[in-house]
Design an enzyme around this catalytic site. Structure first.
Site, short mmCIF file in Angstrom:
data_model
loop_
_atom_site.label_atom_id
_atom_site.label_comp_id
_atom_site.label_asym_id
_atom_site.label_seq_id
_atom_site.Cartn_x
_atom_site.Cartn_y
_atom_site.Cartn_z
N ASN A 74 0.84 -1.20 0.00
CA ASN A 74 0.00 0.00 0.00
C ASN A 74 0.87 1.26 0.00
O ASN A 74 1.94 1.30 0.60
CB ASN A 74 -1.01 0.00 1.15
CG ASN A 74 -0.42 -0.25 2.52
OD1 ASN A 74 0.60 -0.89 2.65
ND2 ASN A 74 -1.08 0.27 3.54
N GLU B 197 -3.04 -4.45 -3.29
CA GLU B 197 -3.50 -5.32 -4.37
C GLU B 197 -3.51 -4.57 -5.70
O GLU B 197 -3.13 -5.11 -6.74
CB GLU B 197 -4.91 -5.83 -4.08
CG GLU B 197 -5.02 -6.68 -2.82
CD GLU B 197 -5.31 -5.87 -1.56
OE1 GLU B 197 -4.87 -4.70 -1.47
OE2 GLU B 197 -5.97 -6.41 -0.66
N1 THU Z 1 -5.41 -1.43 2.26
C1 THU Z 1 -4.85 -2.25 1.34
O1 THU Z 1 -3.67 -2.10 0.99
N2 THU Z 1 -5.61 -3.22 0.81
C2 THU Z 1 -6.93 -3.44 1.11
O2 THU Z 1 -7.56 -4.31 0.52
C3 THU Z 1 -7.58 -2.63 2.14
C4 THU Z 1 -6.77 -1.55 2.73
C5 THU Z 1 -4.59 -0.35 2.83
C6 THU Z 1 -5.00 1.02 2.42
C7 THU Z 1 -4.48 1.86 3.55
O3 THU Z 1 -3.15 2.22 3.29
C8 THU Z 1 -4.51 0.94 4.75
O4 THU Z 1 -4.67 -0.38 4.24
C9 THU Z 1 -5.62 1.24 5.73
O5 THU Z 1 -6.84 1.31 5.09
#
Ligand code: THU
Length: 130
Positions: free
Chosen positions: A42, A55
């Protein structure tokens, strides 16, 4: 490739997460049709809504590398409930993965324990233009 190996790749990518705002680090790993692995983490932003999930970073990296068919995806995130992918990521994954594509999910301290589901189970009736 074993699910645990793909999860290990996701766990390694998670360490590169840029998540200073949520402090919630996520890693994702896609297994390509030719048994390659493409990862994502992320990437958050000071303008919070611009954050990109692990993802979707992985999907973007794969498409840019010319890979668009995947055999599985693994997701690793911090402890607590299993890090099921958000709705937006499910729809983006559905653009490139069949409903029977395995989705492996584990906490960051996983010791071989993981959940296994499919993209179709996570997102039945994905939107398609065809
Ligand atoms: N996040 C992801 O990387 N994938 C997901 O499917 C849900 C949330 C991340 C986004 C953000 O940086 C952190 O998790 C908190 O929401």
């Amino acid at each position: 490739m074993k699910p645990t190996e793909l999860l290990a790749a996701a766990a390694a990518a998670r360490k590169h997460a840029h998540a200073p705002y949520s402090n919630y680090q996520v890693g994702a790993a896609l297994l390509t049709e030719d048994e390659g692995v493409i990862t994502g983490c992320n990437v958050e932003n000071a303008s919070y809504g611009l954050t990109i999930c692990a993802e979707r970073v992985a999907i973007g990296a794969a498409i840019a590398a010319g890979k668009r068919r995947f055999k599985a995806i693994a997701i690793v995130a911090d402890g607590g409930p299993p890090p099921f992918p958000c709705g937006a990521c499910r729809q983006v994954l559905a653009e490139f993965c069949r409903p029977d594509t395995p989705v492996y999910i584990a906490g960051s301290g996983y010791t071989g324990d993981y959940e296994s589901t499919t993209l179709g189970a996570l997102l039945p009736h994905a939107f398609r233009m065809d």
